[in-house]
Motif scaffolding. Structure first.
Motif, mmCIF file in Angstrom:
data_model
loop_
_atom_site.group_PDB
_atom_site.id
_atom_site.type_symbol
_atom_site.label_atom_id
_atom_site.label_comp_id
_atom_site.label_asym_id
_atom_site.label_seq_id
_atom_site.Cartn_x
_atom_site.Cartn_y
_atom_site.Cartn_z
ATOM 1 N N ASP A 83 80.379 48.731 57.948
ATOM 2 C CA ASP A 83 79.429 47.801 58.088
ATOM 3 C C ASP A 83 78.116 48.426 58.775
ATOM 4 O O ASP A 83 78.334 48.489 59.675
ATOM 5 C CB ASP A 83 79.621 46.607 57.803
ATOM 6 C CG ASP A 83 78.796 45.941 56.314
ATOM 7 O OD1 ASP A 83 77.957 46.213 56.919
ATOM 8 O OD2 ASP A 83 79.473 44.686 55.830
ATOM 9 N N THR A 84 76.940 47.095 58.584
ATOM 10 C CA THR A 84 75.800 47.106 59.474
ATOM 11 C C THR A 84 75.260 46.298 60.029
ATOM 12 O O THR A 84 75.389 45.201 58.613
ATOM 13 C CB THR A 84 74.700 48.045 58.586
ATOM 14 O OG1 THR A 84 74.812 49.531 58.675
ATOM 15 C CG2 THR A 84 73.335 48.310 59.785
ATOM 16 N N VAL A 85 75.908 45.542 61.174
ATOM 17 C CA VAL A 85 75.214 44.251 60.988
ATOM 18 C C VAL A 85 73.378 44.253 60.797
ATOM 19 O O VAL A 85 72.411 44.843 61.327
ATOM 20 C CB VAL A 85 75.737 43.579 62.372
ATOM 21 C CG1 VAL A 85 75.155 42.306 62.998
ATOM 22 C CG2 VAL A 85 76.957 43.533 62.418
ATOM 23 N N THR A 86 73.059 42.433 60.674
ATOM 24 C CA THR A 86 71.597 42.388 59.861
ATOM 25 C C THR A 86 70.796 41.595 60.644
ATOM 26 O O THR A 86 70.069 41.428 60.862
ATOM 27 C CB THR A 86 71.307 42.307 58.446
ATOM 28 O OG1 THR A 86 72.304 41.367 57.574
ATOM 29 C CG2 THR A 86 71.656 43.722 57.557
ATOM 30 N N ALA A 87 72.014 40.671 61.334
ATOM 31 C CA ALA A 87 71.656 39.101 61.950
ATOM 32 C C ALA A 87 72.596 38.542 62.192
ATOM 33 O O ALA A 87 73.882 38.898 62.202
ATOM 34 C CB ALA A 87 70.808 38.581 61.361
ATOM 35 N N LEU A 88 71.835 38.010 63.570
ATOM 36 C CA LEU A 88 72.868 37.337 64.156
ATOM 37 C C LEU A 88 72.578 35.807 64.667
ATOM 38 O O LEU A 88 71.376 35.593 64.419
ATOM 39 C CB LEU A 88 72.705 37.863 66.259
ATOM 40 C CG LEU A 88 73.686 37.343 67.391
ATOM 41 C CD1 LEU A 88 74.908 37.500 67.110
ATOM 42 C CD2 LEU A 88 72.883 37.950 68.313
ATOM 43 N N ASP A 89 74.056 35.024 64.687
ATOM 44 C CA ASP A 89 74.045 33.001 64.425
ATOM 45 C C ASP A 89 74.510 33.309 66.020
ATOM 46 O O ASP A 89 75.344 32.238 65.633
ATOM 47 C CB ASP A 89 74.243 32.672 63.228
ATOM 48 C CG ASP A 89 74.377 31.193 63.068
ATOM 49 O OD1 ASP A 89 73.791 30.676 64.340
ATOM 50 O OD2 ASP A 89 73.903 31.040 62.438
ATOM 51 N N PRO A 90 74.081 32.762 66.343
ATOM 52 C CA PRO A 90 74.188 32.015 68.049
ATOM 53 C C PRO A 90 75.151 31.322 67.693
ATOM 54 O O PRO A 90 75.780 30.617 67.872
ATOM 55 C CB PRO A 90 73.733 32.473 69.499
ATOM 56 C CG PRO A 90 72.222 33.038 68.765
ATOM 57 C CD PRO A 90 72.332 33.446 67.350
ATOM 58 N N ALA A 91 74.854 29.981 67.488
ATOM 59 C CA ALA A 91 74.452 28.878 67.354
ATOM 60 C C ALA A 91 76.317 29.069 66.572
ATOM 61 O O ALA A 91 76.860 28.233 66.615
ATOM 62 C CB ALA A 91 73.870 28.377 66.425
ATOM 63 N N ASN A 97 76.455 40.683 57.975
ATOM 64 C CA ASN A 97 76.142 42.233 57.686
ATOM 65 C C ASN A 97 76.225 42.361 55.870
ATOM 66 O O ASN A 97 75.875 41.623 55.465
ATOM 67 C CB ASN A 97 77.695 42.308 57.491
ATOM 68 C CG ASN A 97 78.626 42.083 58.655
ATOM 69 O OD1 ASN A 97 77.890 42.367 59.676
ATOM 70 N ND2 ASN A 97 79.379 40.988 58.644
ATOM 71 N N ALA A 98 75.343 43.880 56.065
ATOM 72 C CA ALA A 98 75.140 44.175 55.355
ATOM 73 C C ALA A 98 75.890 44.166 53.568
ATOM 74 O O ALA A 98 75.652 43.588 52.585
ATOM 75 C CB ALA A 98 74.324 45.714 55.323
ATOM 76 N N GLN A 99 77.803 44.733 54.264
ATOM 77 C CA GLN A 99 78.235 44.640 53.142
ATOM 78 C C GLN A 99 79.074 43.164 52.914
ATOM 79 O O GLN A 99 79.615 42.602 51.476
ATOM 80 C CB GLN A 99 79.371 45.323 53.120
ATOM 81 C CG GLN A 99 78.453 47.063 53.156
ATOM 82 C CD GLN A 99 77.764 47.646 52.597
ATOM 83 O OE1 GLN A 99 78.294 46.581 50.851
ATOM 84 N NE2 GLN A 99 76.926 48.884 52.973
ATOM 85 N N ARG A 100 79.396 42.754 53.270
ATOM 86 C CA ARG A 100 80.576 41.959 53.814
ATOM 87 C C ARG A 100 80.245 40.065 54.843
ATOM 88 O O ARG A 100 78.988 40.108 55.084
ATOM 89 C CB ARG A 100 81.664 42.335 54.925
ATOM 90 C CG ARG A 100 82.460 43.627 54.837
ATOM 91 C CD ARG A 100 83.523 43.015 56.170
ATOM 92 N NE ARG A 100 84.273 44.224 55.645
ATOM 93 C CZ ARG A 100 83.892 45.797 55.800
ATOM 94 N NH1 ARG A 100 82.905 46.198 55.868
ATOM 95 N NH2 ARG A 100 85.451 46.889 55.401
ATOM 96 N N PRO A 101 80.808 39.157 53.637
ATOM 97 C CA PRO A 101 80.728 37.911 54.511
ATOM 98 C C PRO A 101 80.804 38.032 55.872
ATOM 99 O O PRO A 101 80.881 38.849 56.563
ATOM 100 C CB PRO A 101 81.489 37.278 53.829
ATOM 101 C CG PRO A 101 82.714 38.348 52.587
ATOM 102 C CD PRO A 101 81.788 39.773 53.314
#
Ligand SMILES: Cc1cc2nc3c(=O)[nH]c(=O)nc-3n(C[C@H](O)[C@H](O)[C@H](O)COP(=O)(O)OP(=O)(O)OC[C@H]3O[C@@H](n4cnc5c(N)ncnc54)[C@H](O)[C@@H]3O)c2cc1C
Length: 225
Positions: A83-91, A97-101
């Motif tokens: 998969d490709t990581v599209t965003a990071l939520d550090p909180a 991810n592009a494909q997965r939850p």
């Protein structure tokens, strides 16, 4: 592999390049107790860039120069998510991810490599092919870049990578009628010993590559620099 009851922390590695491939190997040899490891990578095979010029030259095959991440993960007892990581939520300690939850983590290692800043040279994004990401460059090369006789190919960057690629392309295209020019913003192989530079200039000359030193590319247009 650790069983679910023993897992106390989720360690997620994002990016399956050189760095994380070695980390996986080291962690398999010296596991972190209680940690579940996950690798997220868009591709299941990662190229070893040091061998890319040899692949382009035709000395190696795809399987000689690529690490099979899915197999490496299986061997190391690591979960592999293509998969490709599209965003990071550090909180929330979550990756999107592009494909997965979303994927939760306790510890995160981000190593998604580097890419050239194409936008600093007008036209580069439209008309040039960056060598990084390596996987995309290899697809473009296979798709016909440089394989038609009589092509004029400009390689921009006179460091070790650019030099190796220029020599590899010249080797692959020998006799095809293609012409190659290597553009260096300063001198060839900056920072290297002058004897290495002299040997490189000789090799370039022998393979018929034109060398343009002190030639910083200011703009790329269709068919010209
Ligand atoms: C032609 C060439 C020859 C080279 N030769 C050598 C050499 O001989 N020796 C040497 O030491 N170095 C060499 N290098 C440099 C070497 O390639 C880099 O130093 C090395 O790749 C850096 O490793 P990395 O793991 O940080 O990144 P990379 O190997 O670039 O890996 C990054 C990974 O992250 C993944 N990724 C990117 N975005 C995301 C995302 N959003 N989500 C999930 N994954 C993502 C990519 O798919 C990739 O698999 C060469 C480079 C080139 C171009």
């Amino acid at each position: 592999m650790l069983t679910a009851t023993e897992i106390t922390r989720d360690l997620v590695l994002v990016g399956g390049g050189h760095a994380h491939a070695l980390v996986l190997r080291m962690l398999a040899m010296d596991p972190v107790p209680g940690a579940r490891l996950t690798l997220v990578s868009p591709a299941s095979h990662t190229p070893y860039s040091g061998m890319l010029p040899g692949l382009v030259a035709g000395h190696y095959r795809f399987e000689d120069t690529h690490i099979d991440l899915a197999r490496l993960c299986q061997w190391a007892g690591v979960r592999f998510l293509r998969d490709t990581v599209t965003a990071l939520d550090p909180a929330r300690r979550e990756l999107h991810n592009a494909q997965r939850p979303p994927l939760g983590y306790d510890l995160l290692s981000l190593d998604i490599g580097s890419q050239p800043t194409l936008d600093v040279v007008p036209g580069a994004r439209e008309y040039a092919v960056p060598v990084k990401p390596v996987a995309e460059f290899w697809q473009r090369w296979q798709a016909g870049l440089g394989t038609h006789g009589g092509q004029r190919i400009a390689i921009v960057g006179g460091g070790a990578g650019g030099l190796e690629l220029a020599l590899a392309m010249a080797h692959a295209l020998a006799g095809s009628g293609a012409s190659l020019v290597l553009y260096c913003g300063g001198e060839l192989l900056p920072g290297y010993h002058r004897s290495a530079r002299a040997a490189a200039r000789d090799a370039i000359g022998r393979l018929g590559v034109t060398l343009e030193e002190g030639a910083r590319v200011a703009e790329v247009r269709a068919g010209e620099l």
